[in-house]
Design a protein around this motif. Structure first.
Motif, PDB file in Angstrom:
ATOM      1  N   GLU A 269      18.795  -9.168 -46.388  1.00 40.02           N
ATOM      2  CA  GLU A 269      19.139  -9.868 -47.616  1.00 40.02           C
ATOM      3  C   GLU A 269      20.634 -10.113 -47.729  1.00 40.02           C
ATOM      4  O   GLU A 269      21.460  -9.290 -47.310  1.00 40.02           O
ATOM      5  N   ALA A 270      20.987 -11.255 -48.340  1.00 39.37           N
ATOM      6  CA  ALA A 270      22.354 -11.537 -48.750  1.00 39.37           C
ATOM      7  C   ALA A 270      22.371 -11.636 -50.268  1.00 39.37           C
ATOM      8  O   ALA A 270      21.735 -12.517 -50.846  1.00 39.37           O
ATOM      9  N   LEU A 271      23.084 -10.735 -50.925  1.00 39.33           N
ATOM     10  CA  LEU A 271      23.170 -10.697 -52.376  1.00 39.33           C
ATOM     11  C   LEU A 271      24.550 -11.158 -52.818  1.00 39.33           C
ATOM     12  O   LEU A 271      25.568 -10.649 -52.342  1.00 39.33           O
ATOM     13  N   THR A 272      24.575 -12.126 -53.744  1.00 34.20           N
ATOM     14  CA  THR A 272      25.814 -12.562 -54.383  1.00 34.20           C
ATOM     15  C   THR A 272      25.709 -12.279 -55.869  1.00 34.20           C
ATOM     16  O   THR A 272      24.827 -12.805 -56.547  1.00 34.20           O
ATOM     17  N   LEU A 273      26.587 -11.433 -56.369  1.00 31.89           N
ATOM     18  CA  LEU A 273      26.598 -11.049 -57.775  1.00 31.89           C
ATOM     19  C   LEU A 273      28.021 -11.263 -58.286  1.00 31.89           C
ATOM     20  O   LEU A 273      28.887 -10.395 -58.144  1.00 31.89           O
ATOM     21  N   THR A 274      28.286 -12.433 -58.844  1.00 31.65           N
ATOM     22  CA  THR A 274      29.653 -12.811 -59.169  1.00 31.65           C
ATOM     23  C   THR A 274      29.739 -13.512 -60.518  1.00 31.65           C
ATOM     24  O   THR A 274      28.808 -14.205 -60.949  1.00 31.65           O
ATOM     25  N   THR A 295      26.390  -7.832 -49.195  1.00 32.04           N
ATOM     26  CA  THR A 295      26.615  -7.961 -50.629  1.00 32.04           C
ATOM     27  C   THR A 295      27.981  -8.542 -50.925  1.00 32.04           C
ATOM     28  O   THR A 295      28.973  -8.192 -50.284  1.00 32.04           O
ATOM     29  N   THR A 296      28.028  -9.421 -51.912  1.00 30.11           N
ATOM     30  CA  THR A 296      29.283  -9.905 -52.468  1.00 30.11           C
ATOM     31  C   THR A 296      29.226  -9.672 -53.960  1.00 30.11           C
ATOM     32  O   THR A 296      28.458 -10.335 -54.686  1.00 30.11           O
ATOM     33  N   ILE A 297      29.997  -8.713 -54.435  1.00 26.37           N
ATOM     34  CA  ILE A 297      30.007  -8.367 -55.847  1.00 26.37           C
ATOM     35  C   ILE A 297      31.450  -8.490 -56.321  1.00 26.37           C
ATOM     36  O   ILE A 297      32.325  -7.704 -55.913  1.00 26.37           O
ATOM     37  N   SER A 298      31.707  -9.484 -57.166  1.00 27.05           N
ATOM     38  CA  SER A 298      33.104  -9.736 -57.544  1.00 27.05           C
ATOM     39  C   SER A 298      33.179 -10.482 -58.863  1.00 27.05           C
ATOM     40  O   SER A 298      32.233 -11.166 -59.273  1.00 27.05           O
ATOM     41  N   ASN A 299      34.325 -10.338 -59.516  1.00 19.11           N
ATOM     42  CA  ASN A 299      34.682 -11.110 -60.710  1.00 19.11           C
ATOM     43  C   ASN A 299      33.668 -10.992 -61.833  1.00 19.11           C
ATOM     44  O   ASN A 299      33.441 -11.935 -62.592  1.00 19.11           O
TER      45      ASN A 299
END
Length: 302
Positions: A269-274, A295-299
């Motif tokens: 999985e690729a998760l983007t939570l921004t 995972t990309t969790i930012s801003n």
């Protein structure tokens, strides 16, 4: 007290041939469960109002044997326009959530557009979408329902698109999906919706065992205690949760609802939570994903 007025009264029955409900013959009053048979189409023209006799079901059947339902085993066309919306509502002069049952879709995709659904137990209950079917709900308004949308499918190829809708004063969960098994993973797009007011001990958006997710640009707000914003389980390869505004209440014992609660179940999985703004809740963001997930969790503002 009930406001009983109708150009066309529809008793509880089964439609066995294609039928068109026209604005000229509106409003239509359903006094019992109306079932659209397999292979049959019900077309509801723009500007039509469909009333359900409040807290009554002449057939005493269906999921709500004291409330009338519209049950679709065939096909439903319900596409209004910005100036001529289609309305489903209670017949009561003092309507309340749960006055009538639901619009139940058994195994098909339907395109709802410019539709107003009010005073139901479940506004739309979509069951067993087939592989490749799409349920699309756009530019519609849901007001004073116990649940606005409930979904339970058994196909990995099904898709649900919920876009540019408003949900107001929902007693329980606004949008809920329970596929129930790990290999039943419908794909979800929930984009640019506004939900205001939903019940205690519930999430505004609850998607269990979903496939790929695109949850973007939504506003879900409530002042009710013991509520959460989003509960999401991703079984697909891509989840994007971005640009949402979530404001919820907190529990009296500081347990156990998050503004956004995400659980991933796919190593690829690729998760983007921004870019999400979260206020309230017992937790702001709660994320659990496999070790190999990207995972990309930012801003995010919590």
């Amino acid at each position: 007290t009930q406001a009983i007025y109708a150009a066309t009264i529809i008793p509880g029955t089964t439609l066995l041939s294609n039928t068109i409900w026209t604005k000229a013959n509106s409003p239509y009053l359903l006094t019992g469960d109306l079932t659209v048979d397999s292979g049959v189409s019900l077309i509801i023209d723009p500007g039509v109002t469909v009333l359900f006799l409040a807290n009554s079901d002449s057939t005493s059947s269906g999921n709500y044997n004291q409330d009338s339902e519209l049950i679709i085993n065939g096909n439903l066309v319900a596409r209004g326009t910005s100036t001529e919306r289609i309305t489903f509502a209670s017949s009561s002069a003092s309507p309340a959530a749960g006055d009538w049952g639901e619009i139940r879709l058994n195994g098909m995709g339907v395109n709802f557009e410019y539709v107003d659904i009010k005073h139901a137990n479940r506004g739309i209950n979509a069951q067993n979408q087939a592989n490749g079917d799409t349920l699309r709900i756009a530019n519609s308004r849901f007001t004073l329902n116990n649940n606005a949308l409930y979904h339970n499918t058994q196909s990995t190829g099904a898709q649900v698109v919920v876009r540019d809708n408003t949900f107001t004063n929902t007693t329980n969960t606004v949008i809920e999906s329970n596929s129930g098994r790990t290999n039943y993973d419908p794909q979800w797009q929930v984009i640019d919706n506004t939900a205001t007011g939903f019940g205690s001990y519930n999430y505004g958006l609850y998607l269990s065992r979903a496939g790929n997710l695109e949850i973007t640009g939504n506003s879900f707000t409530t002042t009710t205690q013991a509520t959460g914003g989003f509960y999401l389980e991703g079984y697909g390869t891509r989840s994007v949760i971005s640009g949402n505004t979530v404001s919820v209440g907190t529990s009296s014992n500081s347990c156990c609802y998050a503004g956004i609660n995400y659980g991933g179940n796919n190593d690829n999985e690729a998760l983007t939570l921004t870019g999400n703004q979260v206020t309230g809740g017992d937790y702001g963001l709660q994320v659990n994903v496999p070790n190999n997930a990207t995972t990309t969790i930012s801003n995010n503002s919590v």
